[in-house]
Design a protein around this motif. Structure first.
Motif, mmCIF file in Angstrom:
data_model
loop_
_atom_site.group_PDB
_atom_site.id
_atom_site.type_symbol
_atom_site.label_atom_id
_atom_site.label_comp_id
_atom_site.label_asym_id
_atom_site.label_seq_id
_atom_site.Cartn_x
_atom_site.Cartn_y
_atom_site.Cartn_z
ATOM 1 N N ILE A 1 0.823 -1.217 0.000
ATOM 2 C CA ILE A 1 0.000 0.000 0.000
ATOM 3 C C ILE A 1 0.854 1.263 0.000
ATOM 4 O O ILE A 1 0.433 2.323 -0.444
ATOM 5 N N HIS B 1 6.319 -1.368 -6.585
ATOM 6 C CA HIS B 1 5.035 -1.978 -6.247
ATOM 7 C C HIS B 1 4.733 -3.186 -7.127
ATOM 8 O O HIS B 1 4.365 -4.257 -6.639
ATOM 9 N N ILE C 1 -6.848 -16.826 7.661
ATOM 10 C CA ILE C 1 -5.626 -16.153 7.193
ATOM 11 C C ILE C 1 -4.400 -16.681 7.938
ATOM 12 O O ILE C 1 -3.322 -16.830 7.359
ATOM 13 N N THR D 1 -0.562 -8.632 5.135
ATOM 14 C CA THR D 1 -1.352 -9.821 4.803
ATOM 15 C C THR D 1 -2.125 -10.282 6.036
ATOM 16 O O THR D 1 -3.312 -10.614 5.941
ATOM 17 N N GLY E 1 -6.202 -9.039 6.099
ATOM 18 C CA GLY E 1 -6.965 -10.237 5.773
ATOM 19 C C GLY E 1 -7.999 -10.667 6.775
ATOM 20 O O GLY E 1 -8.761 -11.562 6.477
ATOM 21 N N THR F 1 -11.160 -6.867 8.091
ATOM 22 C CA THR F 1 -12.044 -6.460 7.000
ATOM 23 C C THR F 1 -13.114 -7.524 6.720
ATOM 24 O O THR F 1 -14.297 -7.208 6.623
ATOM 25 N N THR F 2 -12.679 -8.787 6.636
ATOM 26 C CA THR F 2 -13.621 -9.861 6.310
ATOM 27 C C THR F 2 -14.557 -10.095 7.493
ATOM 28 O O THR F 2 -15.763 -10.324 7.312
ATOM 29 N N VAL G 1 -13.130 -0.934 4.668
ATOM 30 C CA VAL G 1 -12.010 0.019 4.551
ATOM 31 C C VAL G 1 -12.645 1.374 4.239
ATOM 32 O O VAL G 1 -13.252 1.572 3.195
ATOM 33 N N MET H 1 -8.489 5.356 1.773
ATOM 34 C CA MET H 1 -7.043 5.288 1.509
ATOM 35 C C MET H 1 -6.684 6.667 0.949
ATOM 36 O O MET H 1 -7.564 7.408 0.522
ATOM 37 N N ALA I 1 -15.421 -1.189 -2.906
ATOM 38 C CA ALA I 1 -14.975 -1.568 -1.549
ATOM 39 C C ALA I 1 -13.555 -2.124 -1.543
ATOM 40 O O ALA I 1 -12.846 -2.018 -0.547
ATOM 41 N N TYR J 1 -9.545 0.160 -6.508
ATOM 42 C CA TYR J 1 -9.586 0.033 -7.960
ATOM 43 C C TYR J 1 -8.183 0.290 -8.489
ATOM 44 O O TYR J 1 -7.355 0.879 -7.816
ATOM 45 N N MET K 1 -5.696 -2.374 -6.295
ATOM 46 C CA MET K 1 -6.939 -3.046 -5.902
ATOM 47 C C MET K 1 -6.622 -4.274 -5.047
ATOM 48 O O MET K 1 -5.653 -5.001 -5.319
ATOM 49 N N CYS K 2 -7.440 -4.486 -4.030
ATOM 50 C CA CYS K 2 -7.178 -5.497 -2.991
ATOM 51 C C CYS K 2 -6.615 -6.815 -3.539
ATOM 52 O O CYS K 2 -7.252 -7.488 -4.347
ATOM 53 N N LEU K 3 -5.455 -7.170 -3.022
ATOM 54 C CA LEU K 3 -4.804 -8.419 -3.416
ATOM 55 C C LEU K 3 -5.608 -9.632 -2.939
ATOM 56 O O LEU K 3 -5.622 -10.683 -3.591
ATOM 57 N N ALA L 1 -11.382 -12.991 0.133
ATOM 58 C CA ALA L 1 -12.407 -12.359 0.973
ATOM 59 C C ALA L 1 -13.807 -12.817 0.543
ATOM 60 O O ALA L 1 -14.631 -13.207 1.373
HETATM 61 C C1 HEM Z 1 -5.616 -3.519 -0.375
HETATM 62 C C2 HEM Z 1 -10.283 -3.738 0.896
HETATM 63 C C3 HEM Z 1 -9.700 -8.331 2.403
HETATM 64 C C4 HEM Z 1 -4.998 -8.015 1.399
HETATM 65 C C5 HEM Z 1 -6.926 -3.187 -0.140
HETATM 66 C C6 HEM Z 1 -7.513 -1.895 -0.426
HETATM 67 C C7 HEM Z 1 -8.810 -1.958 -0.067
HETATM 68 C C8 HEM Z 1 -9.069 -3.289 0.448
HETATM 69 C C9 HEM Z 1 -9.832 -0.833 -0.164
HETATM 70 C C10 HEM Z 1 -6.777 -0.676 -1.030
HETATM 71 C C11 HEM Z 1 -7.033 -0.617 -2.509
HETATM 72 C C12 HEM Z 1 -6.555 0.624 -3.206
HETATM 73 O O1 HEM Z 1 -5.757 1.384 -2.648
HETATM 74 O O2 HEM Z 1 -6.986 0.847 -4.373
HETATM 75 C C13 HEM Z 1 -10.522 -5.004 1.410
HETATM 76 C C14 HEM Z 1 -11.823 -5.483 1.841
HETATM 77 C C15 HEM Z 1 -11.662 -6.780 2.269
HETATM 78 C C16 HEM Z 1 -10.258 -7.105 2.100
HETATM 79 C C17 HEM Z 1 -13.100 -4.671 1.790
HETATM 80 C C18 HEM Z 1 -12.660 -7.764 2.816
HETATM 81 C C19 HEM Z 1 -13.946 -7.689 2.675
HETATM 82 C C20 HEM Z 1 -8.404 -8.669 2.203
HETATM 83 C C21 HEM Z 1 -7.855 -9.978 2.413
HETATM 84 C C22 HEM Z 1 -6.536 -9.891 2.152
HETATM 85 C C23 HEM Z 1 -6.242 -8.518 1.748
HETATM 86 C C24 HEM Z 1 -8.641 -11.223 2.832
HETATM 87 C C25 HEM Z 1 -5.579 -11.047 2.195
HETATM 88 C C26 HEM Z 1 -4.627 -11.299 2.698
HETATM 89 C C27 HEM Z 1 -4.782 -6.767 0.848
HETATM 90 C C28 HEM Z 1 -3.467 -6.302 0.411
HETATM 91 C C29 HEM Z 1 -3.653 -5.001 -0.107
HETATM 92 C C30 HEM Z 1 -5.060 -4.713 0.034
HETATM 93 C C31 HEM Z 1 -2.168 -7.074 0.515
HETATM 94 C C32 HEM Z 1 -2.599 -4.075 -0.694
HETATM 95 C C33 HEM Z 1 -2.634 -4.174 -2.211
HETATM 96 C C34 HEM Z 1 -1.722 -3.204 -2.927
HETATM 97 O O3 HEM Z 1 -1.511 -2.073 -2.471
HETATM 98 O O4 HEM Z 1 -1.220 -3.592 -4.000
HETATM 99 N N1 HEM Z 1 -7.902 -4.025 0.389
HETATM 100 N N2 HEM Z 1 -9.611 -6.006 1.583
HETATM 101 N N3 HEM Z 1 -7.413 -7.807 1.791
HETATM 102 N N4 HEM Z 1 -5.702 -5.796 0.592
HETATM 103 FE FE1 HEM Z 1 -7.661 -5.961 0.988
#
Ligand code: HEM
Length: 410
Positions: free
Chosen positions: A93, A100, A156, A246, A250, A253-254, A296, A299, A351, A354, A358-360, A365
């Motif tokens: 992030i 990245h 997780i 991670t 992980g 949020t879920t 979330v 950001m 959510a 994008y 976008m969420c990895l 989830a």
């Molecule tokens: C990034 C939402 C679950 C790992 C993000 C971002 C959002 C988000 C809003 C930032 C995206 C952006 O800046 O455009 C959510 C929601 C979840 C969820 C709503 C559940 C309902 C998870 C899970 C994992 C995870 C289960 C797994 C391990 C990550 C990681 C990033 C990320 C590693 C950083 C990605 C990057 O910057 O390249 N998530 N997330 N998230 N999420 Fe999730």
């Protein structure tokens, strides 16, 4: 009347009703609002779907590194002194291209739909354990503290390879990190207390890395511990930060989605019936729960050139906070956004963010939410609220803190 200052108020943001009421006002009256307060570096607040999507997909014009989430000026200063970066950590992030792209590549395969799909039997069995636990609790429980907090954590942690005995500690640290504005969840009001939470995470994962270097297995921890980037072992700060993101991104949020999703099913009993009658809707219902809860809250991005939104100039170097729950209730982009509809085509929801960041973990989830309700709903004869739901006071990752329910399960 200008109300943008309310956006950092954890009491307003820690309550569904007041948060959405504020967002509706901002979208209509102050869609590009300047936030200026002595405790924070100033930033712009974007609340419309179209603007948030636009910023998220232009990763070269709107970059992540300078600022990723809203934190107090004094805390940013402490992080800078301790870690040499204003963000404290160096997670995906906090990175921009080309770094990245390279670091995301380390786990890209792991998080694709088909490898994630192979985890289904493991996730189903964890879901069953938790629904069995709900049944064993005998008809009343606090769905959040008894069930929804633990289920995604177990998933997780299994994926990362953390032992079940250490889960309690991991849960506490995540709550202390994300719920740190909440008097019941944070370690204390002091900024140094917040810093100590980060230091504890760091110490824990440093041990995991050392262990997986010596004893590699096929878990995600081993992938991270032994990753090579540009022909060299991954830097320690990058590596520990990868673990922290991670582990923490992980589960809270879920968990928030499953708690808020169950609450929505109680508030919209026709949708609950529909889902019980037609389980093929479970995937779209899971996505609708994620839109509905949008755990979330925001950001940030920082502009690399002068830009303009609705006639308002934003200068190069200034930061923008993107409010996902607001985008997901914006009637300009989402039809009937205030109705919870398990058949909705959720292609436009934001959510998960994008663009390049976008969420990895998005496929994981959705699968987790789907598996939980696939186990619960056929066994659920009735359910109702048994007390007032309580919200975590947080402006970053939010959700329910307590959801007392009375139910009959078979
Ligand atoms: C990034 C939402 C679950 C790992 C993000 C971002 C959002 C988000 C809003 C930032 C995206 C952006 O800046 O455009 C959510 C929601 C979840 C969820 C709503 C559940 C309902 C998870 C899970 C994992 C995870 C289960 C797994 C391990 C990550 C990681 C990033 C990320 C590693 C950083 C990605 C990057 O910057 O390249 N998530 N997330 N998230 N999420 Fe999730």
């Amino acid at each position: 009347m200008k109300r943008v200052h309310e956006i950092v108020n954890p009491v307003v943001m820690g309550n569904e009703e007041s948060m959405y009421e504020l967002f509706a006002h901002l979208r209509d009256e102050e869609p590009v609002a300047y936030f200026d307060h002595p405790d924070f570096e100033p930033f712009w607040v974007l609340t419309r779907h179209q603007d948030i999507k636009h910023v998220s997909q232009k990763n070269d014009v709107f970059i992540n590194n300078p600022r990723t989430i809203i934190v107090q000026r004094a805390f940013e200063q402490m992080l800078l002194e301790q870690f040499g970066t204003r963000n404290g950590l160096e997670t995906l992030i906090h990175m921009d291209n080309p770094k990245h792209r390279e670091l995301r590549g380390v786990t890209r395969e792991w998080f694709k739909p088909s490898p994630i799909g192979r985890l289904t039997p493991m996730i189903e069995s964890i879901a069953k354990e938790h629904v069995d636990k709900m049944q064993a609790l005998g008809g009343t429980c606090d769905f959040v503290s008894d069930i929804s907090l633990h289920y995604p954590l177990r998933v997780i942690m299994s994926i990362i390879g953390v032992e079940p005995e250490e889960e309690g500690m991991m849960l506490k640290l995540t709550q202390e990190l994300f719920g740190s504005e909440d008097p019941e969840q944070g370690r204390g009001g002091d900024l140094s207390d917040r810093m100590s939470v980060l230091m504890d995470f760091f110490a824990y994962f440093k041990n995991v890395v050392e262990d997986r270097k010596k004893n590699p297995s096929d878990d995600l921890a081993s992938v991270l511990a032994n990753a090579m980037v540009g022909g060299k072992p991954m830097e320690e700060l990058d590596q520990i930060s990868y673990f922290i993101i991670t582990a923490t991104a992980g589960h809270d949020t879920t968990s928030a989605t499953i708690g808020g999703g169950l609450k929505a099913l109680m508030e919209f009993p026709d949708q609950l019936r529909k889902l019980q009658e037609d389980p093929s809707l479970l995937k779209s219902a899971a996505k609708e729960m994620i839109r509905w809860v949008s755990p979330v809250r925001h950001m940030m991005r920082t502009c690399t050139e002068d830009v303009e939104f609705h006639g308002q100039k934003v200068r190069s170097g200034e930061s923008l906070a993107l409010w996902y729950p607001s985008a997901n209730r914006d009637a300009r982009a989402i039809a009937n956004p205030d109705s919870f509809d398990v058949t909705r085509d959720n292609r436009e929801q934001l959510a998960f963010g994008y663009g390049g960041h976008m969420c990895l973990g998005q496929h994981l989830a959705v699968l987790e939410v789907e598996c939980f309700f696939r186990e619960l709903l056929p066994r659920l004869e009735s359910i109702e609220l048994a007390g007032d739901p309580q919200w975590v006071r947080a402006v970053f990752v939010g959700g329910l803190k307590s959801l007392p329910v009375r139910y009959k399960l078979n």
